[in-house]
Design a protein around this motif. Sequence first.
Motif, PDB file in Angstrom:
ATOM      1  N   ASN A 191       0.831  -1.213   0.000  1.00 50.31           N
ATOM      2  CA  ASN A 191       0.000   0.000   0.000  1.00 50.31           C
ATOM      3  C   ASN A 191       0.862   1.257   0.000  1.00 50.31           C
ATOM      4  O   ASN A 191       0.545   2.240  -0.683  1.00 50.31           O
ATOM      5  CB  ASN A 191      -0.912   0.018   1.231  1.00 50.31           C
ATOM      6  CG  ASN A 191      -2.009  -1.016   1.138  1.00 50.31           C
ATOM      7  OD1 ASN A 191      -2.325  -1.477   0.048  1.00 50.31           O
ATOM      8  ND2 ASN A 191      -2.578  -1.394   2.272  1.00 50.31           N
ATOM      9  N   ASN A 221       2.227   1.763  -3.376  1.00 50.34           N
ATOM     10  CA  ASN A 221       1.187   2.308  -4.265  1.00 50.34           C
ATOM     11  C   ASN A 221       0.932   3.788  -4.000  1.00 50.34           C
ATOM     12  O   ASN A 221       0.677   4.555  -4.927  1.00 50.34           O
ATOM     13  CB  ASN A 221      -0.119   1.523  -4.091  1.00 50.34           C
ATOM     14  CG  ASN A 221      -0.035   0.136  -4.689  1.00 50.34           C
ATOM     15  OD1 ASN A 221       0.781  -0.103  -5.569  1.00 50.34           O
ATOM     16  ND2 ASN A 221      -0.850  -0.781  -4.199  1.00 50.34           N
ATOM     17  N   LEU A 222       1.002   4.170  -2.734  1.00 53.71           N
ATOM     18  CA  LEU A 222       0.801   5.589  -2.399  1.00 53.71           C
ATOM     19  C   LEU A 222       1.921   6.445  -3.003  1.00 53.71           C
ATOM     20  O   LEU A 222       1.664   7.531  -3.534  1.00 53.71           O
ATOM     21  CB  LEU A 222       0.742   5.778  -0.881  1.00 53.71           C
ATOM     22  CG  LEU A 222      -0.552   5.333  -0.195  1.00 53.71           C
ATOM     23  CD1 LEU A 222      -0.383   5.290   1.318  1.00 53.71           C
ATOM     24  CD2 LEU A 222      -1.726   6.244  -0.543  1.00 53.71           C
ATOM     25  N   LYS A 256       3.669   5.646  -5.632  1.00 57.69           N
ATOM     26  CA  LYS A 256       3.471   5.612  -7.091  1.00 57.69           C
ATOM     27  C   LYS A 256       2.418   6.652  -7.500  1.00 57.69           C
ATOM     28  O   LYS A 256       2.622   7.421  -8.439  1.00 57.69           O
ATOM     29  CB  LYS A 256       3.026   4.197  -7.490  1.00 57.69           C
ATOM     30  CG  LYS A 256       2.975   3.973  -8.982  1.00 57.69           C
ATOM     31  CD  LYS A 256       2.561   2.553  -9.288  1.00 57.69           C
ATOM     32  CE  LYS A 256       2.305   2.364 -10.757  1.00 57.69           C
ATOM     33  NZ  LYS A 256       1.782   1.043 -11.060  1.00 57.69           N
ATOM     34  N   THR A 257       1.301   6.642  -6.771  1.00 58.64           N
ATOM     35  CA  THR A 257       0.230   7.594  -7.063  1.00 58.64           C
ATOM     36  C   THR A 257       0.745   9.024  -6.939  1.00 58.64           C
ATOM     37  O   THR A 257       0.462   9.875  -7.790  1.00 58.64           O
ATOM     38  CB  THR A 257      -0.943   7.381  -6.068  1.00 58.64           C
ATOM     39  OG1 THR A 257      -1.325   6.023  -6.149  1.00 58.64           O
ATOM     40  CG2 THR A 257      -2.119   8.261  -6.398  1.00 58.64           C
ATOM     41  N   ILE A 298      -9.134   6.149  -0.582  1.00 55.92           N
ATOM     42  CA  ILE A 298      -8.020   5.386  -1.163  1.00 55.92           C
ATOM     43  C   ILE A 298      -7.709   4.208  -0.237  1.00 55.92           C
ATOM     44  O   ILE A 298      -7.542   4.398   0.976  1.00 55.92           O
ATOM     45  CB  ILE A 298      -6.764   6.276  -1.339  1.00 55.92           C
ATOM     46  CG1 ILE A 298      -7.017   7.335  -2.406  1.00 55.92           C
ATOM     47  CG2 ILE A 298      -5.547   5.436  -1.723  1.00 55.92           C
ATOM     48  CD1 ILE A 298      -5.903   8.353  -2.542  1.00 55.92           C
ATOM     49  N   PRO A 299      -7.676   3.004  -0.789  1.00 55.50           N
ATOM     50  CA  PRO A 299      -7.483   1.826   0.072  1.00 55.50           C
ATOM     51  C   PRO A 299      -6.083   1.717   0.687  1.00 55.50           C
ATOM     52  O   PRO A 299      -5.253   0.926   0.269  1.00 55.50           O
ATOM     53  CB  PRO A 299      -7.760   0.648  -0.865  1.00 55.50           C
ATOM     54  CG  PRO A 299      -8.498   1.213  -2.003  1.00 55.50           C
ATOM     55  CD  PRO A 299      -7.989   2.604  -2.159  1.00 55.50           C
ATOM     56  N   ALA A 300      -5.852   2.527   1.661  1.00 56.15           N
ATOM     57  CA  ALA A 300      -4.626   2.453   2.473  1.00 56.15           C
ATOM     58  C   ALA A 300      -5.028   2.998   3.838  1.00 56.15           C
ATOM     59  O   ALA A 300      -5.913   3.854   3.919  1.00 56.15           O
ATOM     60  CB  ALA A 300      -3.532   3.299   1.857  1.00 56.15           C
ATOM     61  N   GLU A 331      -0.599   4.431   7.037  1.00 55.50           N
ATOM     62  CA  GLU A 331       0.181   4.296   5.800  1.00 55.50           C
ATOM     63  C   GLU A 331       0.219   5.631   5.037  1.00 55.50           C
ATOM     64  O   GLU A 331       1.255   6.004   4.492  1.00 55.50           O
ATOM     65  CB  GLU A 331      -0.428   3.204   4.908  1.00 55.50           C
ATOM     66  CG  GLU A 331      -0.153   1.797   5.419  1.00 55.50           C
ATOM     67  CD  GLU A 331      -1.110   0.739   4.890  1.00 55.50           C
ATOM     68  OE1 GLU A 331      -0.921  -0.432   5.245  1.00 55.50           O
ATOM     69  OE2 GLU A 331      -2.064   1.076   4.145  1.00 55.50           O
TER      70      GLU A 331
END
Lengths: 233, 278
Positions: free
Chosen positions: A5, A8-9, A11-12, A77-79, A83
């Motif tokens: 996660n 991904n954060l 990366k976003t 946002i799925p975190a 996180e």
Amino acid sequence: MNIKNIKNLFKTYFIENWKTDLFQFGILAVIVFFATTISASNLHFLIFVASVFLMIYPERLFRNLHGNSSKIHYLSIPASNSEKVLTNIVLANVYYVLGLAVFCCLGLGLAHLYMTLRGYDGVNFDTFLSGTSVMLLFAILAMFFFGSIYFRRKTTLATLGVSLLIGTIFVTLYALTLWINGILLIPKDAAYNDYVWSFSSDAMSEISEVIILCLGMVFFYGLSFLRLKETEA
Amino acid sequence: MVQLENIQFGYVKSRPLFKDLSLTMEPGHIYGLLGKNGAGKTTLLKIMTGLRFPDGGTVTVLNNNAPLRKAEGLQNLYFLQEEMYVPHLKVADFVKAYAPFYPNFNHEQFAEYMHELELDQEAGYMDKLSHGQKKKVLIAFALATNTKILIMDEPTNGLDIPSKSVFRKLMASAADESRLVIISTHQVRDLHSLIDMVAILDNGHMLLNASTYEITEKLLFDVDDTKSSEGKVFYTEENPRGNYQVKENVNHIDSNLDLEMLFNAAIINKNEIANLFK
């Protein structure tokens, strides 16, 4: 905490912000270049400029929390909240600081090259930052980080205003305490300045300053996490 | 899958919006959440997604306490809000940025949905698209996430007429036994063929939470007593084609559910409808 996660954060963040970041770093490099060619040894000015960039940065990190629909988007946002906060701490304290440092060096290097080519002496700084100053900078960053979650708009200015107000109150109280102590406790024949100076220098060693600043950072980042956790949309 | 127990909530403490509201929603259904303006539909959806915290009661979504907003829960839930936010990104970059958060995201499905909705992934920046186009991109994204729960607030607002029928088609194809879809809407005519469960929110309570089958078992939607003249009439509406009625279905006659008529009947005859579906 899930590493995926967090990855991904990051990366976003980079997909959304790399252009803006590059633009800001570029502006910094240009400022550094011109400031250095004008005054070759003014490190304090460069640190001040880089610090301003750094203090403004958290407002951008949490800008999604300052609008109704963007807040829903960010909170959905799925975190986990931890996180999200951790990712932004790393972005502010590592990525952005490194970016500023690299582009400062780039500006300095270009200025050095330019000045050497023009026949002047290169860039030569005779001052450097102490460990306490660096820690103070990071502690102030943590305060602005919290301010960017706590306040709803113009978060940098609001944080600056409130911290100045609180700072003024503390300084006034401190001065008042010294003044009362001076009246009540100090013998009339004692040198007032010596008394105040010895009091302040003995009480704060560099290590204790660093520890206090670290605690300050932990305090503000802890508050940021709690604030995000209780944020509703 | 979604369980709300004794929810109490109010933006102002003296005026509670929900008083001991309880609701259970199971997978394999498409719920239509109906209610008057200000009834709290969007707030209820936000409570389900953990974006609002109730003053009392518990909200359990996929075995998670919703207000904690745990990543495991959010990975299996997508909330398409009415007032959409889209970042300054191209569609392809948006997918690159946000799809990794959803483990079941299907890129092929997304491309297919985009094609069905006549959108180009390489079109300009999302924030420069029209309201309807933004909504279509987010609908395609929402469906492609393949989350177990899909919550949509007024999804057909801003869609043109052909897109509404494509939306219905896509929703019908995306619904399956493991998925729960909750659609809050005022545009009941856009969705009447889609939803199989109806939940009506009124005055802080769930006035009705029943399947369309159960509704048509207990209520008859008739025109000018064509089907039956028996049973208590709950609602009548004059229409050029005749008097449309909602009445008690005493003889268990089949009829087509009209959500608008049902809603009006339920709002006018709160106690009778609530008792009928107890």
